[in-house]
Scaffold this motif. Structure first.
Motif, PDB file in Angstrom:
ATOM      1  N   PRO A   1       4.435  -7.639  -9.535  1.00 55.37           N
ATOM      2  CA  PRO A   1       3.529  -6.592  -9.208  1.00 55.37           C
ATOM      3  C   PRO A   1       4.036  -5.414 -10.054  1.00 55.37           C
ATOM      4  CG  PRO A   1       4.508  -7.630  -7.067  1.00 55.37           C
ATOM      5  CD  PRO A   1       5.195  -8.099  -8.312  1.00 55.37           C
ATOM      6  N   VAL A   2       3.015  -4.759 -10.686  1.00 56.41           N
ATOM      7  CA  VAL A   2       3.334  -3.238 -11.386  1.00 56.41           C
ATOM      8  C   VAL A   2       2.475  -2.417 -10.635  1.00 56.41           C
ATOM      9  CG1 VAL A   2       3.228  -2.359 -13.359  1.00 56.41           C
ATOM     10  CG2 VAL A   2       3.851  -4.517 -13.488  1.00 56.41           C
ATOM     11  N   ILE A   3       3.146  -1.458 -10.037  1.00 57.09           N
ATOM     12  CA  ILE A   3       2.466  -0.232  -9.228  1.00 57.09           C
ATOM     13  C   ILE A   3       2.016   0.600 -10.165  1.00 57.09           C
ATOM     14  CG2 ILE A   3       2.567   1.334  -7.420  1.00 57.09           C
ATOM     15  CD1 ILE A   3       4.706  -0.607  -6.240  1.00 57.09           C
ATOM     16  N   MET A   4       0.653   0.758 -10.327  1.00 54.24           N
ATOM     17  CA  MET A   4       0.018   1.890 -10.902  1.00 54.24           C
ATOM     18  C   MET A   4      -0.324   3.268 -10.249  1.00 54.24           C
ATOM     19  SD  MET A   4      -3.730   2.092 -12.933  1.00 54.24           S
ATOM     20  CE  MET A   4      -4.339   3.819 -13.092  1.00 54.24           C
ATOM     21  N   THR A   5      -0.701   2.651  -9.093  1.00 56.51           N
ATOM     22  CA  THR A   5      -1.038   3.891  -7.979  1.00 56.51           C
ATOM     23  C   THR A   5      -0.677   3.641  -6.793  1.00 56.51           C
ATOM     24  OG1 THR A   5      -3.148   4.513  -9.428  1.00 56.51           O
ATOM     25  CG2 THR A   5      -3.155   5.224  -7.155  1.00 56.51           C
ATOM     26  N   GLN A   6       0.140   4.011  -5.975  1.00 57.84           N
ATOM     27  CA  GLN A   6       0.680   3.861  -4.488  1.00 57.84           C
ATOM     28  C   GLN A   6      -0.567   4.210  -3.721  1.00 57.84           C
ATOM     29  OE1 GLN A   6       3.454   2.993  -3.405  1.00 57.84           O
ATOM     30  NE2 GLN A   6       5.189   3.504  -5.030  1.00 57.84           N
ATOM     31  N   HIS A   7      -0.426   3.499  -2.618  1.00 54.96           N
ATOM     32  CA  HIS A   7      -1.480   3.548  -1.580  1.00 54.96           C
ATOM     33  C   HIS A   7      -1.094   4.487  -0.701  1.00 54.96           C
ATOM     34  CE1 HIS A   7      -3.833   2.805   1.951  1.00 54.96           C
ATOM     35  NE2 HIS A   7      -4.592   1.786   1.348  1.00 54.96           N
TER      36      HIS A   7
ATOM     37  N   PHE B   1      10.905  -8.501  -6.285  1.00 56.47           N
ATOM     38  CA  PHE B   1      10.819  -7.599  -7.463  1.00 56.47           C
ATOM     39  C   PHE B   1       9.692  -7.023  -7.957  1.00 56.47           C
ATOM     40  CE2 PHE B   1      10.309  -7.401 -12.111  1.00 56.47           C
ATOM     41  CZ  PHE B   1      11.185  -6.390 -12.612  1.00 56.47           C
ATOM     42  N   TYR B   2       9.314  -5.652  -8.076  1.00 56.05           N
ATOM     43  CA  TYR B   2       8.201  -5.179  -8.314  1.00 56.05           C
ATOM     44  C   TYR B   2       8.612  -3.956  -9.413  1.00 56.05           C
ATOM     45  CZ  TYR B   2       8.430  -1.982  -4.352  1.00 56.05           C
ATOM     46  OH  TYR B   2       8.677  -0.990  -3.426  1.00 56.05           O
ATOM     47  N   VAL B   3       7.818  -3.459 -10.005  1.00 59.95           N
ATOM     48  CA  VAL B   3       8.332  -2.300 -10.653  1.00 59.95           C
ATOM     49  C   VAL B   3       7.100  -1.075 -10.481  1.00 59.95           C
ATOM     50  CG1 VAL B   3       9.350  -3.487 -12.537  1.00 59.95           C
ATOM     51  CG2 VAL B   3       6.926  -2.784 -12.793  1.00 59.95           C
ATOM     52  N   ASP B   4       7.588   0.024 -10.360  1.00 65.49           N
ATOM     53  CA  ASP B   4       6.795   1.319  -9.898  1.00 65.49           C
ATOM     54  C   ASP B   4       6.561   2.069 -11.099  1.00 65.49           C
ATOM     55  OD1 ASP B   4       5.624   3.330  -8.820  1.00 65.49           O
ATOM     56  OD2 ASP B   4       6.918   3.727  -7.330  1.00 65.49           O
ATOM     57  N   PHE B   5       5.471   2.161 -11.635  1.00 54.86           N
ATOM     58  CA  PHE B   5       4.953   2.871 -12.729  1.00 54.86           C
ATOM     59  C   PHE B   5       3.909   3.900 -12.308  1.00 54.86           C
ATOM     60  CE2 PHE B   5       5.817  -0.438 -16.450  1.00 54.86           C
ATOM     61  CZ  PHE B   5       7.219  -0.411 -16.250  1.00 54.86           C
ATOM     62  N   SER B   6       4.021   4.411 -11.355  1.00 58.10           N
ATOM     63  CA  SER B   6       2.955   5.342 -10.587  1.00 58.10           C
ATOM     64  C   SER B   6       3.130   6.641 -11.289  1.00 58.10           C
ATOM     65  CB  SER B   6       3.222   5.378  -9.095  1.00 58.10           C
ATOM     66  OG  SER B   6       4.345   5.628  -8.704  1.00 58.10           O
ATOM     67  N   HIS B   7       4.217   6.918 -12.117  1.00 58.89           N
ATOM     68  CA  HIS B   7       4.471   8.079 -12.634  1.00 58.89           C
ATOM     69  C   HIS B   7       3.708   8.127 -14.125  1.00 58.89           C
ATOM     70  CE1 HIS B   7       7.702   5.413 -13.470  1.00 58.89           C
ATOM     71  NE2 HIS B   7       8.142   6.182 -14.686  1.00 58.89           N
ATOM     72  N   PHE B   8       2.833   7.121 -14.403  1.00 56.16           N
ATOM     73  CA  PHE B   8       2.139   7.188 -15.508  1.00 56.16           C
ATOM     74  C   PHE B   8       1.072   7.885 -15.603  1.00 56.16           C
ATOM     75  CE2 PHE B   8      -1.401   5.487 -18.181  1.00 56.16           C
ATOM     76  CZ  PHE B   8      -0.753   5.017 -19.406  1.00 56.16           C
ATOM     77  N   THR B   9       0.933   8.689 -16.640  1.00 58.58           N
ATOM     78  CA  THR B   9      -0.223   9.743 -16.756  1.00 58.58           C
ATOM     79  C   THR B   9      -1.211   9.469 -18.011  1.00 58.58           C
ATOM     80  OG1 THR B   9       0.727  11.639 -17.584  1.00 58.58           O
ATOM     81  CG2 THR B   9       0.950  11.252 -14.998  1.00 58.58           C
ATOM     82  N   MET B  10      -2.218  10.263 -18.183  1.00 62.94           N
ATOM     83  CA  MET B  10      -2.576  10.303 -19.518  1.00 62.94           C
ATOM     84  C   MET B  10      -1.615  10.982 -20.605  1.00 62.94           C
ATOM     85  SD  MET B  10      -5.647   8.588 -19.480  1.00 62.94           S
ATOM     86  CE  MET B  10      -6.353   9.217 -20.714  1.00 62.94           C
ATOM     87  N   ALA B  11      -0.776  11.754 -20.277  1.00 65.41           N
ATOM     88  CA  ALA B  11       0.118  12.396 -21.137  1.00 65.41           C
ATOM     89  C   ALA B  11       1.392  11.448 -21.232  1.00 65.41           C
ATOM     90  CB  ALA B  11       0.613  13.551 -20.452  1.00 65.41           C
ATOM     91  N   THR B  12       1.368  10.139 -20.735  1.00 70.65           N
ATOM     92  CA  THR B  12       2.839   9.297 -20.985  1.00 70.65           C
ATOM     93  C   THR B  12       2.434   8.778 -22.432  1.00 70.65           C
ATOM     94  OG1 THR B  12       2.661   8.603 -18.401  1.00 70.65           O
ATOM     95  CG2 THR B  12       3.702   7.415 -20.132  1.00 70.65           C
TER      96      THR B  12
END
Length: 202
Positions: free
Chosen positions: A112-118, A131-142
């Protein structure tokens, strides 16, 4: 069975730029770092790239999943709300159970790759994953994920897990295993209880 793909991309389709950009950026990064590990296989199966309009969707998706080493699950609240993506998750769980009889799995096949947290919490299907990775800090400016130090350590962990399973499956896949026999399961239930919105009567 022949391995044709490193990973099956499971995600809810988005109409706007953020979801589309995240999927593309993650796919590009994984392709970049997976390529040295494979023989002639494609690094990823992404439905929008490899399915045509006239395809028998269920049959093609089932075959592609069976011919993939692992599954990348891009988690958003939209993912668990869609019956078809929950069905893809259930299908890869079936494949994982089957392959666990071929060899001792070093890790789960679903990453699992988390784009947006619930806004409430992650569903147990994701939160209980080893194992999962949290990429929820990704934005259009990344910046580009392929060269972004904030994301590269987790991308490296994903790539190494996929590469390990790839080598095991090449060694232990039963001769004559036929992916044409694999079918998608029925739509599974909702991942979380539907809240009771009934207001108490006065």
């Amino acid at each position: 069975m022949t391995i044709r793909y490193g990973c099956f991309f499971s995600y809810a389709h988005g109409r706007h730029a953020l979801m589309q950009r995240f999927k593309t950026a993650l796919a590009d990064a994984l392709r970049c770092y997976l390529e040295p590990y494979f023989d002639n296989e494609d690094e990823l199966f992404v439905d929008t790239e490899q399915l045509g309009g006239g395809d028998d969707l269920d049959r093609k998706i089932a075959r592609a999943m069976c011919e993939s080493v692992c599954m990348i699950l891009i988690y958003t609240p939209k993912y668990e709300a869609h019956a078809y993506t929950r069905r893809e998750y259930a299908a890869m769980r079936l494949l994982e159970a089957e392959r666990s009889k071929w060899y001792t799995l070093p890790s789960h096949l679903i990453i699992p790759v988390i784009m947006t947290q619930h806004p409430d919490r992650l569903p147990p299907q994701i939160a209980s994953s080893s194992f999962y990775v949290d990429f929820s800090h990704f934005t259009m400016a990344t910046a580009d994920l392929k060269s972004n130090p904030d994301f590269l350590p987790d991308i490296d962990k994903m790539v190494k897990r996929i590469a390990t399973h790839y080598q095991y499956q090449k060694l232990y896949m039963p001769p004559g295993h036929d992916c044409n026999q694999f079918v998608l399961p029925d739509v599974p239930p909702e991942w979380r209880a539907i809240p009771d919105l009934t207001f108490p009567k006065k």
